[in-house]
Scaffold this motif. Structure first.
Motif, mmCIF file in Angstrom:
data_model
loop_
_atom_site.group_PDB
_atom_site.id
_atom_site.type_symbol
_atom_site.label_atom_id
_atom_site.label_comp_id
_atom_site.label_asym_id
_atom_site.label_seq_id
_atom_site.Cartn_x
_atom_site.Cartn_y
_atom_site.Cartn_z
ATOM 1 N N ALA A 141 2.246 1.762 -3.429
ATOM 2 C CA ALA A 141 1.215 2.273 -4.334
ATOM 3 C C ALA A 141 1.027 3.774 -4.149
ATOM 4 O O ALA A 141 0.896 4.530 -5.125
ATOM 5 C CB ALA A 141 -0.103 1.534 -4.101
ATOM 6 N N GLU A 142 1.035 4.228 -2.887
ATOM 7 C CA GLU A 142 0.894 5.656 -2.606
ATOM 8 C C GLU A 142 2.095 6.431 -3.133
ATOM 9 O O GLU A 142 1.959 7.546 -3.646
ATOM 10 C CB GLU A 142 0.741 5.879 -1.099
ATOM 11 C CG GLU A 142 -0.559 5.360 -0.513
ATOM 12 C CD GLU A 142 -1.782 6.043 -1.122
ATOM 13 O OE1 GLU A 142 -1.727 7.277 -1.340
ATOM 14 O OE2 GLU A 142 -2.777 5.351 -1.394
ATOM 15 N N CYS A 143 3.272 5.840 -3.017
ATOM 16 C CA CYS A 143 4.481 6.491 -3.522
ATOM 17 C C CYS A 143 4.407 6.653 -5.040
ATOM 18 O O CYS A 143 4.748 7.707 -5.578
ATOM 19 C CB CYS A 143 5.710 5.675 -3.123
ATOM 20 S SG CYS A 143 7.287 6.428 -3.596
ATOM 21 N N LYS A 165 4.428 9.288 -10.041
ATOM 22 C CA LYS A 165 3.788 9.172 -11.354
ATOM 23 C C LYS A 165 4.743 8.724 -12.483
ATOM 24 O O LYS A 165 4.797 9.345 -13.558
ATOM 25 C CB LYS A 165 3.117 10.485 -11.757
ATOM 26 C CG LYS A 165 1.964 10.904 -10.868
ATOM 27 C CD LYS A 165 1.328 12.188 -11.372
ATOM 28 C CE LYS A 165 0.101 12.577 -10.567
ATOM 29 N NZ LYS A 165 0.411 12.869 -9.150
ATOM 30 N N LYS A 223 0.837 -1.208 0.000
ATOM 31 C CA LYS A 223 0.000 0.000 0.000
ATOM 32 C C LYS A 223 0.869 1.254 0.000
ATOM 33 O O LYS A 223 0.585 2.219 -0.720
ATOM 34 C CB LYS A 223 -0.922 -0.002 1.215
ATOM 35 C CG LYS A 223 -1.833 1.207 1.298
ATOM 36 C CD LYS A 223 -2.736 1.138 2.521
ATOM 37 C CE LYS A 223 -3.634 2.372 2.612
ATOM 38 N NZ LYS A 223 -4.496 2.327 3.826
ATOM 39 N N LYS A 262 1.793 6.927 -6.837
ATOM 40 C CA LYS A 262 0.811 7.974 -7.150
ATOM 41 C C LYS A 262 1.454 9.349 -7.068
ATOM 42 O O LYS A 262 1.109 10.263 -7.827
ATOM 43 C CB LYS A 262 -0.369 7.889 -6.178
ATOM 44 C CG LYS A 262 -1.294 6.711 -6.414
ATOM 45 C CD LYS A 262 -2.428 6.698 -5.397
ATOM 46 C CE LYS A 262 -3.325 5.487 -5.593
ATOM 47 N NZ LYS A 262 -4.415 5.427 -4.578
ATOM 48 N N ALA A 263 2.398 9.514 -6.132
ATOM 49 C CA ALA A 263 3.071 10.804 -5.971
ATOM 50 C C ALA A 263 4.114 11.029 -7.057
ATOM 51 O O ALA A 263 4.236 12.129 -7.605
ATOM 52 C CB ALA A 263 3.722 10.879 -4.583
ATOM 53 N N TYR A 281 -1.850 -2.447 -9.890
ATOM 54 C CA TYR A 281 -2.888 -2.099 -10.862
ATOM 55 C C TYR A 281 -4.229 -1.909 -10.167
ATOM 56 O O TYR A 281 -4.964 -0.949 -10.453
ATOM 57 C CB TYR A 281 -3.000 -3.187 -11.934
ATOM 58 C CG TYR A 281 -2.024 -3.037 -13.073
ATOM 59 C CD1 TYR A 281 -1.679 -1.779 -13.572
ATOM 60 C CD2 TYR A 281 -1.460 -4.158 -13.683
ATOM 61 C CE1 TYR A 281 -0.795 -1.646 -14.627
ATOM 62 C CE2 TYR A 281 -0.571 -4.031 -14.752
ATOM 63 C CZ TYR A 281 -0.248 -2.767 -15.207
ATOM 64 O OH TYR A 281 0.627 -2.630 -16.263
ATOM 65 N N GLY A 304 -4.662 1.384 -8.544
ATOM 66 C CA GLY A 304 -4.826 2.563 -9.379
ATOM 67 C C GLY A 304 -3.625 3.000 -10.191
ATOM 68 O O GLY A 304 -3.691 4.018 -10.887
ATOM 69 N N TYR A 305 -2.533 2.241 -10.149
ATOM 70 C CA TYR A 305 -1.391 2.634 -10.969
ATOM 71 C C TYR A 305 -1.754 2.464 -12.449
ATOM 72 O O TYR A 305 -2.214 1.403 -12.871
ATOM 73 C CB TYR A 305 -0.158 1.793 -10.631
ATOM 74 C CG TYR A 305 1.027 2.117 -11.515
ATOM 75 C CD1 TYR A 305 1.654 3.351 -11.422
ATOM 76 C CD2 TYR A 305 1.497 1.201 -12.457
ATOM 77 C CE1 TYR A 305 2.734 3.669 -12.246
ATOM 78 C CE2 TYR A 305 2.574 1.505 -13.277
ATOM 79 C CZ TYR A 305 3.184 2.746 -13.170
ATOM 80 O OH TYR A 305 4.238 3.066 -13.989
#
Length: 300
Positions: free
Chosen positions: A214-216, A221, A211, A218-219, A256, A259-260
């Protein structure tokens, strides 16, 4: 200890600084720089006290405090460079951290001490904060900053400690996740995603680490990443190759679903590329195997 002596050698160059990245109205800054160059801790700390009531901005007050802390740190670094024990200075380093919130050299030294105590979770946090603090150009001007080699060292040690820690440690301590520090881009990270022994299923700690990754992403990109699975040497080479690829595939599916939106390529290396720790003698066999069991994320 070798790493800390390297800091001592690096900080010796800081006394050459003669520029003040602060406004002319902040007299406390000029005072603390003079005290720093003279190695006068008492005057440095006095200047830090006056900054709170002087005509200095919040950032300037913080910077004055950090230069004062660096004055004390230089004395500690010199003592260690001459054969003293870093552990003897732990209380002072903790006090500098609590009172002044830095500079990065203090967090790095405390990270070394936590690593010596085998408190890998705390060491990971401290090295990561040192990395992030050293890249803050407002509070760490160029003359106080780590060079490229030291930035890479901090990132490497933070990653190693994450792998060795019993609990997941976040990829970012202060602010959003990033991969560039003072112009130094770090495109490969070893993730501490844990799997149930012999399977490609996440443990609860593995879910937590996935998790965070995944957050990383998102930051940061990135448009594409490569997941490279590795195993320890327990079992056959063929089974380990299949397991390493399966674990990378599990993480791919998770990212995936989280949300990646970029492209993910997976590779299995099995036991062929074991992790190379900073000091392998510091670990027992089980911890070394934990370092080997990892998925590397390569941002393309």
């Amino acid at each position: 200890m070798r790493a800390f002596i390297a800091i001592a050698l690096a900080t010796a160059a800081f006394v050459l600084a003669d520029t003040a990245p602060a406004s002319a109205s902040c007299e406390a800054f000029n005072g603390v720089v003079d005290a720093f160059n003279a190695g006068d801790e008492q005057k440095a700390f006095a200047a830090a006290e006056t900054a709170g009531t002087a005509n200095c901005s919040a950032n300037e007050r913080t910077l004055v405090g950090r230069v004062a802390a660096l004055t004390a740190f230089n004395r500690i670094a010199a003592d260690v460079g001459n054969g003293g024990k870093l552990a003897d200075h732990r209380q002072v380093l903790e006090e500098l951290k609590e009172k002044y919130g830095g500079p990065w050299q203090v967090y790095d030294a405390l990270g070394d001490l936590a690593r010596e105590r085998k408190d890998y979770e705390e060491a990971a946090r401290l090295y990561q904060i040192a990395l992030e603090d050293g890249s803050n150009k407002t509070l760490t001007p160029d003359w106080m900053a780590p060079d490229e080699a030291y930035i890479l060292r901090l990132d490497r040690l933070a990653g190693e400690m994450r792998l060795a820690a019993p609990r997941p440690v976040k990829l970012s301590m202060r602010g959003g996740c990033k991969i560039a520090f003072r112009g130094v881009t770090i495109k490969k990270k070893s993730t501490p995603v844990r799997y149930v022994f012999g399977t490609a299923d996440f443990t609860p700690e593995g879910v937590e680490a996935a998790k965070d990754l995944a957050e990383c992403l998102k930051a940061v990109k990135p448009s594409a990443i490569k997941l490279i699975g590795h195993t320890d040497p327990v079992g056959t080479a063929e089974a380990n190759y299949k397991l390493s690829l399966a674990r990378a595939e599990t993480l791919k599916t998770y990212l995936y679903d989280a949300g990646y939106a970029g492209t993910i390529t997976t590779i299995g290396k099995g036991e062929d590329e074991p992790f190379k720790p900073d000091d392998a003698s510091a670990y027992d066999t089980e911890t070394l195997n934990q370092l080997h069991r990892r998925v590397e994320v390569d941002l393309e």
